[in-house]
Design an enzyme around this catalytic site. Structure first.
Site, PDB file in Angstrom:
ATOM      1  N   GLU A   1      -4.656  -2.699 -22.431  1.00 11.97           N
ATOM      2  CA  GLU A   1      -3.382  -3.277 -22.024  1.00 11.97           C
ATOM      3  C   GLU A   1      -2.476  -3.709 -23.182  1.00 11.97           C
ATOM      4  O   GLU A   1      -1.261  -3.581 -23.096  1.00 11.97           O
ATOM      5  CB  GLU A   1      -3.641  -4.485 -21.116  1.00 11.97           C
ATOM      6  CG  GLU A   1      -4.314  -4.150 -19.800  1.00 11.97           C
ATOM      7  CD  GLU A   1      -3.435  -3.293 -18.902  1.00 11.97           C
ATOM      8  OE1 GLU A   1      -2.210  -3.536 -18.838  1.00 11.97           O
ATOM      9  OE2 GLU A   1      -3.974  -2.361 -18.278  1.00 11.97           O
TER      10      GLU A   1
ATOM     11  N   SER B   1       3.806  12.212  36.866  1.00 13.41           N
ATOM     12  CA  SER B   1       3.108  11.964  38.127  1.00 13.41           C
ATOM     13  C   SER B   1       2.200  10.746  38.085  1.00 13.41           C
ATOM     14  O   SER B   1       1.754  10.279  39.138  1.00 13.41           O
ATOM     15  CB  SER B   1       2.284  13.197  38.520  1.00 13.41           C
ATOM     16  OG  SER B   1       3.151  14.284  38.816  1.00 13.41           O
TER      17      SER B   1
END
Length: 798
Positions: free
Chosen positions: A113, A493
């Site tokens: 980092e 239906s």
């Protein structure tokens, strides 16, 4: 007047003569003037920046939040039997003191980092220039330049937006942190607070989650893998093991370059086999839509503490029933998709951008792999994406996302055969670079595809409305749209039972005879142009009973019944079941389900038939507790049996159960009873115009289930993709699990129902026998019989 000459006046001082300078050459003027102008602008800019800094610096946040940070406890969602469904705002933490952190992890983090963390003042100019240079050379491929201090400032105080203003405040905060805290304090904050995937905040929590051990015991290889997580925490050893390995290799290489470890130590770490703890206590249920519904309810009730106060939401979901619903819906959708054939490549990846070996990363950029490219396509359980490396009509070689490279042939490529030939559409033909999906049949991979049809399923307890299972779509990774509650669709239906129920209240009975014949309706009855409806199968049986008409889903009979009782009456009547009158205009098209409903509403409506005629309200949250387990809020459901909740006459509910039972025995849903081998099932299929929607809603006395299949943007599902063929199998597969140990429980006939003429009637509506003039003679001279037997043609095919 006398002129006084200063040069001759002894009273005046004398000055030496001014030297003369030659004029600047023209070339020098061309160079120096712009330089001076630029320097002037720079000085002005520096002055303005200094003023802005002086004004902004005092308004920066107080740094007490860094040292007095209180971890937030997440909102957790559970099933009724205690299984974790979801977490929101989750932060798993295990803070450690800086001296307790192993040196290997500190060195790994610096290598990965910010290798000059202890030299710079929070902002690394060399790192910024290096990142800019790399971004330029790689045509915009990102490389970060944030220092550890900048990441601390960002994580604690700033939003993720990428604006110049935010960058400016980040820089100021970074300088303030550096001025007020030591390097070790800053490093300790970073180690304890950074997010590392799987709800882990801080490296101590991550060590426990991924390796099942305290941070002090991690090896060099484990430390390097942990140090690789901050860049992309979602691609961790559990979620993306191959990428996590690539990052580990990168960190170890950087550690060796910086002199933290030797070449031998690097090789030993690379050779170490890591044991990843995969049982990390994550959600064991496929209930993402349920979790989101519960989250919203909790947020409405407790907006201030919902994500930080440790609230526990107990839902009504049953683990076994939820998994059964998820599996049933998934299989139903995949079966439908298989019937429709292969559509071709899902996308395309330019293989020239990547290294020759599919899973070989670049040393400078671990993201530059085919796996990284495949991550652009949605992750779907059991259907991993893959990229074709070579393709012919005989075999396909493909690299699986986060997996191996395989070669498929024979049955494994049969599904995609038509997209391997020269006649396939160029943009869909499988060729090197094509993105495909794979599925496993046994232990063998085969070509599959991501379904583009959708589905929904809900199951509820008819006695109180508690939702036992809910699946809002095929896969939540494809979107959070919850089709159970949000999809307004035509029911077709499957809406007919509510029209028939209304007819029973108007004097009809299951034995009432209605003509099954063609009819042409004028716009006054339809609200649109003249209408010539038809039966699904194109067959018309002439005079037919309501019972048989519902079993065979005869459209002409439903229309004539609605025409007789009145569309306005029916529109008002269906509100008893929880439907919105406005979404069911009072036209005869309502007889065929032309209004709009949600699966949630349909389940509530069918529950009225299942529970003896009571209106219940489905609900998903049972109670909400605080972190100590004290109940803060609780649902008090309305229950069947409370006469204040009476929606329809109990005799009406029983007659509808009787007719819907016939549908599930020898009607359009006859497959339900024959497959499950039960005689206590009832329900109705539904198919809308042009096969846009397929439904089945049905029940047993203890459970109501409703399944829907269709496209989010309505279009034809396919010829003969009816409710009985497409949606019913989902319902059957669910009920196979749920009713496995449930004894058969036919409904009990209520008082006031008479069995006569091979059918059932309200006691006051029984017609007299033709030879009797006195209806009272029925009590003495008429023999009651059993309900009518199934018709000779057996189970209907649609």
């Amino acid at each position: 007047m006398r002129h006084i000459s200063t040069f001759n006046n002894p009273a005046m001082p004398s000055f030496p003569a001014m030297p003369s300078f030659p004029a600047l050459p023209r070339v020098a003027r061309i160079i120096l003037y712009p330089v001076g102008f630029v320097l002037g602008l720079a000085l002005i800019g520096f002055a303005v920046a200094t003023i802005v800094v002086v004004i902004s610096y005092p308004s920066l946040p107080d740094l007490d939040a860094l040292t007095n940070y209180q971890p937030r406890i997440p909102l957790r969602i559970y099933s009724r039997d205690g299984h974790l469904i979801g977490e929101f705002g989750a932060e798993r933490r295990a803070p450690v003191n800086f001296p307790e952190v192993p040196d290997t992890l500190k060195q790994a983090l610096l290598a990965a980092e910010d290798d000059e963390f202890y030299q710079h003042y929070g902002i690394d100019p060399k790192g910024i220039l290096r990142a800019a240079y790399v971004n330029f050379l790689t045509n915009g491929r990102r490389q970060g330049a944030s220092t550890i201090t900048q990441q601390v400032a960002r994580n604690f105080f700033l939003t993720p937006e990428k604006t110049l203003k935010r960058k400016f405040y980040e820089a100021l905060l970074t300088l303030k942190i550096e001025q007020n805290l030591s390097k070790d304090q800053i490093f300790e904050l970073y180690i304890n607070q950074i997010y590392l995937g799987q709800h882990a905040y801080g490296f101590a929590a991550a060590a426990q989650i991924y390796f099942g051990k305290p941070l002090t015991r991690v090896s060099l290889a484990e430390a390097a893998m942990l140090a690789g997580l901050p860049k992309t925490p979602s691609r961790n050893p559990v979620g993306d093991p191959k990428y996590a390995r690539q990052r580990q290799e990168y960190v170890l290489r950087r550690m060796a370059e910086l002199g933290f470890i030797s070449a031998e130590e690097r090789q030993a770490a690379l050779a170490e086999a890591l044991v990843i703890k995969r049982d990390i206590g994550q959600h064991t249920l496929h209930a993402e839509h349920v979790a989101e519904m519960a989250r919203r309810i909790a947020e409405e009730q407790f907006p201030d503490t919902v994500y930080s106060g440790g609230l526990q939401v107990i839902t009504t979901i049953d683990m076994a029933e939820q998994e059964a619903a998820w599996l049933a819906l998934r299989q139903g959708v995949l079966d439908y998709d298989l019937r429709q054939g292969y559509r071709g490549a899902e996308g395309f990846i330019d293989l020239a951008r990547f290294t020759q070996t599919a899973d070989e990363p670049s040393d400078d950029d671990p993201d530059n792999t085919l796996d990284a490219a495949l991550h652009e396509f949605p992750a779907v359980e059991d259907l991993p994406s893959a990229v074709v490396l070579d393709a012919s009509t005989q075999a396909v070689t493909a690299h699986i996302r986060d997996g191996e490279t395989i070669t498929l042939s024979g049955e494994a490529i049969k599904f995609a055969a038509r997209m391997l030939g020269d006649k396939a559409r160029p943009d869909k033909r499988l060729r090197p670079g094509s993105v495909i999906r794979l599925s496993k049949k046994g232990d063998q991979w085969q070509i599959a595809q991501l379904p583009n049809v959708e589905a929904a399923f809900i199951a509820t307890h008819p006695a109180d409305g508690s939702v036992r299972a809910l699946v809002g779509g095929f896969d939540s990774n494809l979107g959070s749209y919850n089709r159970v509650t949000q999809a307004w669709r035509q029911p077709g239906s499957s809406f007919k039972p509510f029209i028939y129920s209304a007819a029973l209240e108007k004097g009809f009975s299951p034995a009432s005879v209605v003509p099954d014949e063609l009819i042409t309706l004028s716009p006054e009855f339809t609200g649109e142009k003249p209408w010539e409806p038809k039966n699904y199968d194109g067959k018309y049986d002439g005079p037919i009973t309501l019972r048989m008409a519902l079993a065979r889903s005869k459209n002409m009979v439903s229309i004539r019944v609605l025409q007789d009782i009145g569309a306005a009456y029916a529109q008002d009547y269906v509100t008893r079941f929880g439907f919105d009158a406005a979404r069911h205009p009072p036209y005869l098209t309502m007889a065929l389900g032309a209004g709009s409903v949600t699966p949630w509403q349909m389940a509530a409506g069918y529950a009225v038939f299942a529970n003896g005629g009571y209106r219940i309200n489905p609900y998903i949250v049972q109670e909400i507790r605080n972190a100590q387990g004290r109940v803060l809020a609780q649902t008090t459901p309305v229950k069947a049996g409370d006469e204040k909740q009476r929606a329809i006459d109990p005799r009406n509910a029983y007659l509808m159960y009787s007719m819907l039972h016939d549908v599930a025995v020898y009607g359009t849903a006859g497959r339900a009873s024959s497959t499950l081998k039960r005689r206590d099932l009832a329900g109705k299929t539904g198919t809308t115009n042009d096969y846009h929607d397929a439904w089945f809603c049905g029940f047993q006395q203890t459970i109501v289930g409703c399944a829907w299949v269709g496209f989010d943007q309505p279009r034809k599902l396919g010829t003969r993709e009816t409710g009985g063929f497409t949606a019913l199998p989902i319902w059957i597969d669910f009920m196979r699990t749920v009713l496995k140990d449930e004894p058969e429980a036919p409904q009990t006939r209520p008082k006031g129902i008479v069995n006569a003429y091979d059918d059932l009637y309200y006691g006051e509506n029984v017609p007299p026998p033709p030879e009797l003039e006195d209806p009272g003679a029925l009590e003495e001279g008429f023999s009651l019989s059993t309900p009518a037997a199934p018709p000779p043609d057996g189970i209907l095919p649609f």
